[in-house]
Design an enzyme around this catalytic site. Structure first.
Site, PDB file in Angstrom:
ATOM      1  N   LYS A 182       1.594  11.512   9.107  1.00 31.70           N
ATOM      2  CA  LYS A 182       1.708  12.073   7.763  1.00 31.70           C
ATOM      3  C   LYS A 182       0.719  13.238   7.598  1.00 31.70           C
ATOM      4  O   LYS A 182       1.067  14.317   7.163  1.00 31.70           O
ATOM      5  CB  LYS A 182       1.435  10.979   6.730  1.00 31.70           C
ATOM      6  CG  LYS A 182       1.506  11.457   5.304  1.00 31.70           C
ATOM      7  CD  LYS A 182       1.382  10.311   4.315  1.00 31.70           C
ATOM      8  CE  LYS A 182       1.210  10.877   2.910  1.00 31.70           C
ATOM      9  NZ  LYS A 182       1.091   9.857   1.892  1.00 31.70           N
ATOM     10  N   GLU A 188      -6.484   9.277  16.638  1.00 32.44           N
ATOM     11  CA  GLU A 188      -5.771   8.557  17.704  1.00 32.44           C
ATOM     12  C   GLU A 188      -4.478   9.286  18.078  1.00 32.44           C
ATOM     13  O   GLU A 188      -4.168   9.496  19.253  1.00 32.44           O
ATOM     14  CB  GLU A 188      -5.388   7.140  17.238  1.00 32.44           C
ATOM     15  CG  GLU A 188      -6.538   6.187  17.048  1.00 32.44           C
ATOM     16  CD  GLU A 188      -7.075   6.202  15.620  1.00 32.44           C
ATOM     17  OE1 GLU A 188      -6.983   7.251  14.938  1.00 32.44           O
ATOM     18  OE2 GLU A 188      -7.596   5.160  15.194  1.00 32.44           O
ATOM     19  N   GLY A 243       2.062   6.230   3.659  1.00 27.25           N
ATOM     20  CA  GLY A 243       2.228   5.978   5.098  1.00 27.25           C
ATOM     21  C   GLY A 243       2.933   4.660   5.375  1.00 27.25           C
ATOM     22  O   GLY A 243       3.899   4.593   6.134  1.00 27.25           O
ATOM     23  N   ARG A 244       2.472   3.588   4.721  1.00 26.10           N
ATOM     24  CA  ARG A 244       3.048   2.266   5.014  1.00 26.10           C
ATOM     25  C   ARG A 244       4.380   2.044   4.311  1.00 26.10           C
ATOM     26  O   ARG A 244       4.971   0.976   4.430  1.00 26.10           O
ATOM     27  CB  ARG A 244       2.043   1.173   4.657  1.00 26.10           C
ATOM     28  CG  ARG A 244       1.487   1.250   3.254  1.00 26.10           C
ATOM     29  CD  ARG A 244       0.257   0.358   3.065  1.00 26.10           C
ATOM     30  NE  ARG A 244      -0.414   0.607   1.791  1.00 26.10           N
ATOM     31  CZ  ARG A 244      -1.303   1.554   1.574  1.00 26.10           C
ATOM     32  NH1 ARG A 244      -1.638   2.381   2.548  1.00 26.10           N
ATOM     33  NH2 ARG A 244      -1.859   1.717   0.398  1.00 26.10           N
ATOM     34  N   GLU A 329      -3.199  -3.422   3.454  1.00 25.13           N
ATOM     35  CA  GLU A 329      -3.694  -2.069   3.187  1.00 25.13           C
ATOM     36  C   GLU A 329      -3.397  -1.685   1.733  1.00 25.13           C
ATOM     37  O   GLU A 329      -4.130  -0.914   1.123  1.00 25.13           O
ATOM     38  CB  GLU A 329      -3.073  -1.049   4.154  1.00 25.13           C
ATOM     39  CG  GLU A 329      -3.850   0.260   4.203  1.00 25.13           C
ATOM     40  CD  GLU A 329      -3.408   1.202   5.318  1.00 25.13           C
ATOM     41  OE1 GLU A 329      -4.175   1.425   6.257  1.00 25.13           O
ATOM     42  OE2 GLU A 329      -2.286   1.738   5.237  1.00 25.13           O
ATOM     43  N   HIS A 360       4.311 -24.768  18.091  1.00 24.34           N
ATOM     44  CA  HIS A 360       3.588 -25.390  19.202  1.00 24.34           C
ATOM     45  C   HIS A 360       2.182 -24.809  19.342  1.00 24.34           C
ATOM     46  O   HIS A 360       1.556 -24.970  20.386  1.00 24.34           O
ATOM     47  CB  HIS A 360       4.394 -25.234  20.485  1.00 24.34           C
ATOM     48  CG  HIS A 360       5.715 -25.939  20.386  1.00 24.34           C
ATOM     49  ND1 HIS A 360       5.870 -27.272  20.677  1.00 24.34           N
ATOM     50  CD2 HIS A 360       6.927 -25.504  19.932  1.00 24.34           C
ATOM     51  CE1 HIS A 360       7.130 -27.627  20.455  1.00 24.34           C
ATOM     52  NE2 HIS A 360       7.787 -26.565  19.988  1.00 24.34           N
ATOM     53  N   LYS A 488     -12.973   5.781   9.876  1.00 24.17           N
ATOM     54  CA  LYS A 488     -12.611   7.030  10.563  1.00 24.17           C
ATOM     55  C   LYS A 488     -13.807   7.976  10.579  1.00 24.17           C
ATOM     56  O   LYS A 488     -14.126   8.583  11.591  1.00 24.17           O
ATOM     57  CB  LYS A 488     -11.473   7.735   9.809  1.00 24.17           C
ATOM     58  CG  LYS A 488     -10.099   7.140   9.996  1.00 24.17           C
ATOM     59  CD  LYS A 488      -9.066   8.058   9.335  1.00 24.17           C
ATOM     60  CE  LYS A 488      -7.674   7.487   9.342  1.00 24.17           C
ATOM     61  NZ  LYS A 488      -6.710   8.285   8.589  1.00 24.17           N
TER      62      LYS A 488
HETATM   63  O1  F6P Z   1      -5.199   3.922   9.033  1.00 16.50           O
HETATM   64  C1  F6P Z   1      -5.032   4.466   7.771  1.00 16.50           C
HETATM   65  C2  F6P Z   1      -3.872   5.324   7.683  1.00 16.50           C
HETATM   66  O2  F6P Z   1      -4.174   6.284   6.769  1.00 16.50           O
HETATM   67  C3  F6P Z   1      -2.612   4.567   7.303  1.00 16.50           C
HETATM   68  O3  F6P Z   1      -2.489   4.388   5.955  1.00 16.50           O
HETATM   69  C4  F6P Z   1      -1.571   5.440   7.874  1.00 16.50           C
HETATM   70  O4  F6P Z   1      -0.365   4.803   7.904  1.00 16.50           O
HETATM   71  C5  F6P Z   1      -2.179   5.725   9.217  1.00 16.50           C
HETATM   72  O5  F6P Z   1      -3.544   5.902   8.930  1.00 16.50           O
HETATM   73  C6  F6P Z   1      -1.633   6.903   9.959  1.00 16.50           C
HETATM   74  O6  F6P Z   1      -1.856   8.096   9.277  1.00 16.50           O
HETATM   75  P1  F6P Z   1      -1.063   9.409   9.640  1.00 16.50           P
HETATM   76  O7  F6P Z   1       0.371   9.123   9.492  1.00 16.50           O
HETATM   77  O8  F6P Z   1      -1.551  10.444   8.685  1.00 16.50           O
HETATM   78  O9  F6P Z   1      -1.405   9.763  11.072  1.00 16.50           O
END
Ligand code: F6P
Length: 525
Positions: A182, A188, A243-244, A329, A360, A488
């Protein structure tokens, strides 16, 4: 609950809701009709109906980020009119839907090919959190609808193992990368994207290959072009999509590539059915409201602090992890909409595994542990894999578990069983306490005809709206995530120190000790 079931033969009829192919049985909860009426009063007092309208109408209910929350627009019909900031968002939504259709069809039918002219065989989604968990969960859930020509892979972790193990098996000439982010600033994702790009260029031996093998999904078009992605290969979405809550947007591109755009749109249509229901059904007949208020009951009145999600469907293996982000979240918050610390509990811990595997391992604690853990059981009535008696056995286990959790086993019942097995005297008495189950353990059961795109869309939207209902009662903003930003920020500061490039600021003794230990041992290793 035993007594309430005995006293009221109509309890199942009273405490079930059906919408389309989805049945919610909430009769095995520790509630009476009075409890429900009081919970619905609480929802009314929290002005839930107003909040629902405000969300659907595109008001900026995500106040701390000054944004509307309009994931519902992403599954609205093409001809709907939905406004954010005075602008109808639907023309843009439809434009990107069409772009997704054109692109996914061209990749699937081989019209769009890689740099060396070969058709794509593997799609690697590089993204994390909301830019990964939704597409991963859905791609797995709808595997029976997936193309056999195109395999979907998901790389999230900045741990290079994730990328390396994925790429090991792939042919660069037939691999398509989707960089999903987003913000397009997530450490990452960008680190993985740069490494993937280097892998592609190194193997194909041509920088120009990037244009054909990389597409991006983002709200940040400036950053995607900085990365070098051709603007024609960027799929846009907007800041009013959290995002979620984004799997319905172009973040769902890996899903569309895998199952085709028609199936993707069937999933949108299923979610839209749930949206309409949530918006229009009276509170007492409203599935997300019921699920949400039951969660409030256990969290705030009964002291439960975790909620198990137990899908009796192997295809839903990633559903609990998906719900963890969605609910935790969204509602893992301690400050209300007025900026005051709350003095009541908010989001429960969400966890779970597919049944029957969980039976189990951890179900022992559900049956005989000391904690109250409300659980949701989910199951399709028809399997995509009708093999022998498997599915009947799966359903039998699912229903038997909710029955056992509700009924328990009294000392008298346990005693009678032991007597029937031939035990008596001291041997019987010493075993008896272990054979007693307190019961009265609450469950919801969600049944759907089969796990198809429509049912899955309904199911995911149900939990999205349940999450919103709870946020309204807790008076918190479900749509920001400042808690994640802190980690972060700290990781960014610490990186140069771990690389030995900066001796940096002083840390607490533990963190400094870990840095020093790593610097020494990493060098040696
Ligand atoms: O980890 C937090 C967050 O902001 C989430 O809410 C989001 O889904 C994810 O990082 C990834 O963010 P982006 O889509 O901006 O890379």
């Amino acid at each position: 609950m035993r007594e309430m079931f005995d006293a009221d033969p109509a309890r199942f009829d009273k405490f079930t809701l059906q919408l389309d192919c989805l049945l919610l049985d909430y009769s095995k909860n520790i509630i009476s009709e009075e409890t429900l009426a009081l919970l619905l009063n609480l929802a009314r007092q929290s002005k839930l109906e107003d909040w629902i309208a405000r969300m659907f109408n595109g008001e900026k209910i995500n106040a701390s980020e000054q944004r509307a929350t309009l994931h519902t627009a992403l599954r609205a019909p093409d001809n709907a009119s939905i406004y954010a900031d005075g602008k109808n968002v639907m023309p843009d939504v439809v434009r990107v839907r069409n772009q997704m259709r054109r692109f996914s069809e061209a990749v699937r039918n081989g019209a769009l090919r890689g740099h060396t002219g070969k058709p794509f065989r593997d799609v690697v989604n590089i993204g994390i959190g909301g830019s990964a968990l939704g597409p991963l969960m859905v791609s797995e859930a709808l595997k029976p609808y997936a193309s056999t020509q195109l395999s979907a892979h998901f790389v999230s972790n900045v741990d290079a193992t994730d990328l390396a193990e994925t790429l090991k098996r792939l042919d660069p000439e037939t691999t398509l990368f989707i960089i999903s982010s987003k913000t397009f600033t997530t450490q990452e994702t960008l680190t993985n994207a740069h490494s993937a790009r280097a892998w592609l260029v190194q193997h194909i031996g041509a920088e120009e290959a990037v244009a054909k093998h990389f597409v991006a999904v983002s709200t940040n078009l400036a950053e995607t072009s900085k990365f070098g992605i051709n603007p024609d290969n960027v799929f846009e979405f907007w800041d009013w999509v959290g995002g979620r809550y984004s799997l319905w947007s172009a973040i769902g591109l890996p899903i569309a590539l895998s199952i085709g755009m028609d199936n993707f749109e069937n999933m949108l249509a299923g979610a839209h059915v749930m949206d309409q229901h949530f918006r229009e059904a009276p509170l007492e007949k409203n599935m997300p409201v019921m699920l949400g208020m039951l969660g409030i009951w256990y969290t705030n009145f009964c002291g439960a602090d975790s909620n198990a999600v137990l899908p009796y469907d192997q295809y839903l293996q990633h559903f609990p992890a998906y719900l963890q982000q969605l609910e935790m979240e969204s509602n893992g918050k301690r400050v209300d909409r007025q900026g005051q610390a709350v003095d009541y509990a908010t989001q429960m811990v969400v966890w779970g595994e597919p049944g029957t595997n969980g039976q189990h391992s951890f179900y022992q604690l559900l049956h005989q542990g000391t904690r109250l853990i409300p659980a949701d059981f989910l199951a399709p009535l028809v399997s995509h894999n009708p093999l022998g008696e498997h599915h009947a056995m799966l359903l039998a286990n699912c229903f038997a578990q909710t029955e056992a959790l509700m009924l328990g086993k009294t000392a008298e019942e346990a005693r009678a069983e032991l007597v029937a097995q031939g035990l008596s005297g001291a041997a019987l008495e010493s075993l008896l306490p272990y054979k007693v189950f307190p019961g009265n353990r609450p469950t919801n059961t969600l049944l759907f005809d089969r796990l198809d795109p429509h049912a899955l869309g309904m199911l995911v939207a149900l939990y999205e709206h349940k999450t919103f209902v709870q946020s309204v009662v807790w008076n918190i903003n479900a749509f920001d995530q400042w808690g994640v930003e802190f980690g972060k920020q700290l990781a960014g500061q610490l990186l140069p120190e771990l690389q030995g490039r900066l001796s940096g600021k002083s840390h607490d003794a533990s963190t400094q000790g870990l840095i020093n230990h790593s610097l020494v041992r990493r060098q040696r290793a």
